[in-house]
Design a protein around this motif. Structure first.
Motif, short mmCIF file in Angstrom:
data_model
loop_
_atom_site.label_atom_id
_atom_site.label_comp_id
_atom_site.label_asym_id
_atom_site.label_seq_id
_atom_site.Cartn_x
_atom_site.Cartn_y
_atom_site.Cartn_z
N ASP A 63 0.83 -1.21 0.00
CA ASP A 63 0.00 0.00 0.00
C ASP A 63 0.86 1.26 0.00
O ASP A 63 0.58 2.21 -0.73
CB ASP A 63 -0.94 0.01 1.21
CG ASP A 63 -2.01 -1.07 1.13
OD1 ASP A 63 -2.27 -1.56 0.00
OD2 ASP A 63 -2.57 -1.43 2.18
N ALA A 64 1.90 1.28 0.82
CA ALA A 64 2.77 2.45 0.89
C ALA A 64 3.47 2.67 -0.44
O ALA A 64 3.58 3.81 -0.91
CB ALA A 64 3.81 2.27 2.00
N LEU A 65 3.90 1.58 -1.05
CA LEU A 65 4.58 1.68 -2.34
C LEU A 65 3.64 2.22 -3.42
O LEU A 65 4.01 3.10 -4.20
CB LEU A 65 5.14 0.32 -2.75
CG LEU A 65 6.06 0.30 -3.94
CD1 LEU A 65 7.26 1.18 -3.73
CD2 LEU A 65 6.49 -1.12 -4.24
N GLU A 66 2.42 1.70 -3.46
CA GLU A 66 1.44 2.19 -4.44
C GLU A 66 1.16 3.68 -4.24
O GLU A 66 1.10 4.45 -5.19
CB GLU A 66 0.16 1.38 -4.36
CG GLU A 66 0.27 0.01 -4.97
CD GLU A 66 -1.01 -0.82 -4.84
OE1 GLU A 66 -1.96 -0.37 -4.17
OE2 GLU A 66 -1.04 -1.92 -5.40
N GLU A 67 0.98 4.07 -2.98
CA GLU A 67 0.69 5.47 -2.66
C GLU A 67 1.85 6.37 -3.06
O GLU A 67 1.67 7.43 -3.66
CB GLU A 67 0.41 5.60 -1.16
CG GLU A 67 -0.04 6.98 -0.75
CD GLU A 67 -0.38 7.03 0.74
OE1 GLU A 67 -0.04 8.06 1.35
OE2 GLU A 67 -0.95 6.08 1.26
N LEU A 68 3.08 5.93 -2.76
CA LEU A 68 4.25 6.72 -3.11
C LEU A 68 4.42 6.87 -4.62
O LEU A 68 4.71 7.95 -5.11
CB LEU A 68 5.51 6.07 -2.53
CG LEU A 68 5.79 6.32 -1.06
CD1 LEU A 68 6.92 5.42 -0.58
CD2 LEU A 68 6.13 7.77 -0.82
N THR A 69 4.24 5.78 -5.34
CA THR A 69 4.43 5.87 -6.79
C THR A 69 3.36 6.73 -7.45
O THR A 69 3.65 7.48 -8.37
CB THR A 69 4.50 4.48 -7.45
OG1 THR A 69 3.36 3.73 -7.10
CG2 THR A 69 5.75 3.73 -7.04
N THR A 91 9.32 -5.27 -5.76
CA THR A 91 10.20 -4.82 -6.84
C THR A 91 9.43 -4.78 -8.15
O THR A 91 9.46 -3.78 -8.88
CB THR A 91 11.41 -5.76 -6.99
OG1 THR A 91 12.12 -5.81 -5.75
CG2 THR A 91 12.33 -5.30 -8.10
N LYS A 92 8.70 -5.85 -8.44
CA LYS A 92 7.90 -5.93 -9.67
C LYS A 92 6.85 -4.81 -9.70
O LYS A 92 6.67 -4.13 -10.71
CB LYS A 92 7.23 -7.30 -9.75
CG LYS A 92 6.45 -7.54 -11.02
CD LYS A 92 5.89 -8.98 -11.02
CE LYS A 92 5.22 -9.32 -12.31
NZ LYS A 92 3.90 -8.81 -12.46
N LEU A 93 6.17 -4.60 -8.59
CA LEU A 93 5.16 -3.56 -8.49
C LEU A 93 5.77 -2.18 -8.74
O LEU A 93 5.21 -1.36 -9.48
CB LEU A 93 4.48 -3.60 -7.11
CG LEU A 93 3.43 -2.54 -6.83
CD1 LEU A 93 2.20 -2.76 -7.70
CD2 LEU A 93 3.05 -2.56 -5.36
N ALA A 94 6.93 -1.91 -8.14
CA ALA A 94 7.58 -0.61 -8.30
C ALA A 94 7.99 -0.38 -9.75
O ALA A 94 7.76 0.70 -10.31
CB ALA A 94 8.80 -0.52 -7.39
N ILE A 95 8.57 -1.39 -10.38
CA ILE A 95 9.02 -1.25 -11.76
C ILE A 95 7.81 -1.06 -12.69
O ILE A 95 7.83 -0.22 -13.58
CB ILE A 95 9.87 -2.46 -12.20
CG1 ILE A 95 11.15 -2.54 -11.36
CG2 ILE A 95 10.19 -2.41 -13.67
CD1 ILE A 95 12.05 -1.33 -11.41
N GLU A 96 6.74 -1.84 -12.46
CA GLU A 96 5.53 -1.69 -13.28
C GLU A 96 4.90 -0.33 -13.10
O GLU A 96 4.29 0.20 -14.04
CB GLU A 96 4.52 -2.79 -12.94
CG GLU A 96 4.91 -4.15 -13.47
CD GLU A 96 4.00 -5.28 -13.00
OE1 GLU A 96 3.12 -5.03 -12.14
OE2 GLU A 96 4.16 -6.40 -13.49
N ALA A 97 5.05 0.26 -11.92
CA ALA A 97 4.49 1.59 -11.67
C ALA A 97 5.32 2.69 -12.31
O ALA A 97 4.88 3.84 -12.39
CB ALA A 97 4.37 1.84 -10.17
N GLY A 98 6.52 2.35 -12.77
CA GLY A 98 7.35 3.34 -13.45
C GLY A 98 8.54 3.84 -12.67
O GLY A 98 9.22 4.76 -13.10
N VAL A 99 8.82 3.25 -11.51
CA VAL A 99 9.98 3.66 -10.73
C VAL A 99 11.23 3.40 -11.56
O VAL A 99 11.39 2.32 -12.13
CB VAL A 99 10.04 2.90 -9.37
CG1 VAL A 99 11.37 3.13 -8.67
CG2 VAL A 99 8.89 3.34 -8.48
#
Length: 194
Positions: A63-69, A91-99
């Motif tokens: 949740d924190a990662l989604e909110e931050l991205t 890691t996968k979620l962050a990369i897919e979000a565009g980090v």
């Protein structure tokens, strides 16, 4: 004089944020902003409009990662995310979000500048790919419209494909418009008449 790179540091611990700021100033000149209040992250990022966002997290949750991205708008600017522990799903979620950079094992001063440089380079590469993909999609859509317009002309005038395209091209030149625009108008008009 060249404008300084504007970096926003997202770190809830003021002491840790000061260390990051000090490390950055040792390796270059930057315009630095620190965001400690995560509840204001979205509005602060919009207000500051940084060139790059650096986020330091101990143990990010999904949740924190989604909110931050979402708040840092990683498709608009490079985002470098530093975490203390790795998790394949995050890691996968962050990369897919565009980090642009997802760095495990925390943030170390000696690695900071090369990682930020890599994040900027990766962001620029992906932005160029997105731009080229959008242009290709537009060209493909235009090609489809031109083909439909040629089909309409071939059927209505009893001419072959080459003659239909020549007719479209001539109409575009006469009107000072692009062939795709003339084709779009013809397809729209034909749609109204059928």
């Amino acid at each position: 004089m060249q404008r300084l790179l504007k970096i926003t540091i997202v770190e809830s611990d003021p002491a840790r944020a000061a260390l990051i700021e000090e490390s950055l100033l040792r390796v270059g000149q930057y315009e630095l902003n620190i965001i400690n209040d995560m509840t204001r992250l979205n509005s602060a990022i919009k207000e500051i409009n940084p060139d790059i966002v650096l986020i330091d997290l101990d143990n990010p949750s999904r949740d924190a990662l989604e909110e931050l991205t979402l708040a840092t708008a990683p498709l608009e600017r490079p985002v470098a995310l530093f975490v203390d522990q790795g998790d394949a799903n995050l890691t996968k979620l962050a990369i897919e979000a565009g980090v642009s950079a997802y760095v495990v094992d925390g943030l170390r001063a000696d690695r900071l500048k090369p990682i930020l440089d890599a994040a900027v380079a990766r962001f620029n590469m992906f932005r160029q790919m997105r731009t080229e993909l959008a242009a290709t999609k537009r060209a493909l859509e235009e090609r489809k419209v031109i083909d439909r317009a040629k089909g309409i002309l071939m059927k209505a005038k009893g001419i072959d494909e080459e003659a239909a395209y020549a007719l479209l091209r001539r109409a575009a030149m006469d009107q000072g418009r692009k062939v795709g625009d003339v084709a779009e108008a013809l397809v729209s008009t034909a749609g109204l008449l059928s």
